[in-house]
Scaffold this motif. Structure first.
Motif, mmCIF file in Angstrom:
data_model
loop_
_atom_site.group_PDB
_atom_site.id
_atom_site.type_symbol
_atom_site.label_atom_id
_atom_site.label_comp_id
_atom_site.label_asym_id
_atom_site.label_seq_id
_atom_site.Cartn_x
_atom_site.Cartn_y
_atom_site.Cartn_z
ATOM 1 N N LEU A 48 0.825 -1.204 0.000
ATOM 2 C CA LEU A 48 0.000 0.000 0.000
ATOM 3 C C LEU A 48 0.861 1.257 0.000
ATOM 4 O O LEU A 48 0.514 2.265 -0.619
ATOM 5 C CB LEU A 48 -0.932 -0.001 1.212
ATOM 6 C CG LEU A 48 -1.950 -1.147 1.272
ATOM 7 C CD1 LEU A 48 -2.756 -1.075 2.557
ATOM 8 C CD2 LEU A 48 -2.872 -1.122 0.059
ATOM 9 N N ASP A 49 2.004 1.190 0.681
ATOM 10 C CA ASP A 49 2.907 2.344 0.720
ATOM 11 C C ASP A 49 3.415 2.704 -0.674
ATOM 12 O O ASP A 49 3.736 3.864 -0.948
ATOM 13 C CB ASP A 49 4.101 2.049 1.629
ATOM 14 C CG ASP A 49 3.709 1.991 3.101
ATOM 15 O OD1 ASP A 49 2.592 2.449 3.427
ATOM 16 O OD2 ASP A 49 4.511 1.487 3.905
ATOM 17 N N ALA A 50 3.472 1.711 -1.555
ATOM 18 C CA ALA A 50 4.051 1.937 -2.878
ATOM 19 C C ALA A 50 3.141 2.728 -3.809
ATOM 20 O O ALA A 50 3.597 3.219 -4.845
ATOM 21 C CB ALA A 50 4.394 0.588 -3.524
ATOM 22 N N VAL A 51 1.865 2.892 -3.450
ATOM 23 C CA VAL A 51 0.939 3.534 -4.386
ATOM 24 C C VAL A 51 0.970 5.055 -4.300
ATOM 25 O O VAL A 51 0.474 5.736 -5.196
ATOM 26 C CB VAL A 51 -0.512 3.040 -4.169
ATOM 27 C CG1 VAL A 51 -0.581 1.529 -4.216
ATOM 28 C CG2 VAL A 51 -1.090 3.563 -2.867
ATOM 29 N N TRP A 52 1.555 5.612 -3.206
ATOM 30 C CA TRP A 52 1.542 7.073 -3.045
ATOM 31 C C TRP A 52 2.762 7.499 -2.253
ATOM 32 O O TRP A 52 3.046 6.952 -1.194
ATOM 33 C CB TRP A 52 0.264 7.507 -2.325
ATOM 34 C CG TRP A 52 -0.074 8.953 -2.519
ATOM 35 C CD1 TRP A 52 0.132 9.973 -1.632
ATOM 36 C CD2 TRP A 52 -0.667 9.548 -3.674
ATOM 37 N NE1 TRP A 52 -0.302 11.158 -2.161
ATOM 38 C CE2 TRP A 52 -0.804 10.927 -3.420
ATOM 39 C CE3 TRP A 52 -1.102 9.042 -4.899
ATOM 40 C CZ2 TRP A 52 -1.354 11.811 -4.349
ATOM 41 C CZ3 TRP A 52 -1.652 9.911 -5.821
ATOM 42 C CH2 TRP A 52 -1.775 11.279 -5.548
ATOM 43 N N ASP A 53 3.472 8.501 -2.748
ATOM 44 C CA ASP A 53 4.740 8.890 -2.140
ATOM 45 C C ASP A 53 4.588 9.665 -0.839
ATOM 46 O O ASP A 53 5.450 9.580 0.035
ATOM 47 C CB ASP A 53 5.562 9.732 -3.131
ATOM 48 C CG ASP A 53 6.025 8.921 -4.326
ATOM 49 O OD1 ASP A 53 6.152 7.694 -4.182
ATOM 50 O OD2 ASP A 53 6.244 9.514 -5.404
ATOM 51 N N GLU A 54 3.519 10.443 -0.711
ATOM 52 C CA GLU A 54 3.368 11.322 0.448
ATOM 53 C C GLU A 54 2.804 10.521 1.630
ATOM 54 O O GLU A 54 1.638 10.131 1.622
ATOM 55 C CB GLU A 54 2.426 12.473 0.087
ATOM 56 C CG GLU A 54 2.749 13.781 0.807
ATOM 57 C CD GLU A 54 2.462 13.690 2.293
ATOM 58 O OE1 GLU A 54 1.329 13.345 2.643
ATOM 59 O OE2 GLU A 54 3.385 13.954 3.095
ATOM 60 N N PRO A 55 3.615 10.242 2.653
ATOM 61 C CA PRO A 55 3.188 9.313 3.712
ATOM 62 C C PRO A 55 2.035 9.821 4.570
ATOM 63 O O PRO A 55 1.182 9.030 4.979
ATOM 64 C CB PRO A 55 4.461 9.124 4.545
ATOM 65 C CG PRO A 55 5.283 10.340 4.276
ATOM 66 C CD PRO A 55 4.995 10.716 2.861
#
Length: 212
Positions: free
Chosen positions: A176-183
């Protein structure tokens, strides 16, 4: 968004089955008591399905009334008490006629009195339209809200749901972390999906869609 609507639709269907034996209730108050059903939907169902007298105000109807009656190009961004009062005042007294009026005014806004490229030459009330008769003055109210999507939480939620939907099993946090750069935004979107009941967190930091 649409995933949340689907969840509420499922909840409404369950409530209809449990409370009313699977029959959609006729009374406006009963419709309002269903999960995810607001004033517009309750009025629309009561009017279109059961032929009752209710003011049905969607975006198209509000635009028709704004132009034809008040002479404004567009209605306010949010429905106002004045608009509701006007809609009730315009509603025919006879229930059957009122139901046809509701459907007709909605179709008029959707097909002819559109937000852009309105077709006044085809409009059956063009000769009575306050906006047209005043020369079609430009919108002077608050800026109209655009339908922006890129970079919004809605886009992040959509990407997270896409990963979960395409997976054959629970999905680890790293995927899931890989789909969007802004944490921060990504975490906010995921937390919102969990809170809305659209994503189910499991042990060991994995996630899945709710199981029916």
């Amino acid at each position: 968004g649409y995933p949340r609507r689907a969840l509420r639709l499922h909840g409404a269907a369950q409530a209809i089955t449990e409370r009313y034996g699977g029959d959609v209730p006729r009374e406006h108050a009963q419709l309002l008591s269903l999960p995810g059903i607001g004033e517009y939907t309750a009025a629309a169902v009561a009017s279109f399905a059961y032929g009752q007298r209710h003011a049905v105000l969607d975006t198209n109807v509000r635009r028709v009334f704004a132009r034809a009656v008040t002479g404004a190009q567009y209605p306010p961004n949010a429905t106002t008490a004045a608009e509701r009062k006007l809609a009730r005042a315009l509603l025919p007294e006879d229930a059957e006629t009122a139901a046809r009026w509701a459907a007709s005014s909605m179709e008029l806004g959707a097909l002819i009195c559109t937000a852009k490229n309105e077709e006044c030459t085809r409009c059956p009330i063009a000769t009575r339209c306050a906006w047209r008769l005043s020369g079609k003055p430009a919108h002077e109210g608050a800026p109209r809200r655009g339908q922006t999507y890129a970079g919004t939480d809605r886009q992040v939620r959509g990407r997270l749901l896409a990963v979960l939907r395409d997976a054959v099993g629970p999905v680890p946090q790293t995927a899931l972390d890989a789909v969007w750069d802004e944490p921060v935004q990504r975490a906010r979107a995921l937390d919102g999906l969990v809170a809305d009941g659209l994503v189910e967190p499991l042990e060991n930091g994995v996630y899945r869609l709710p199981q029916s």
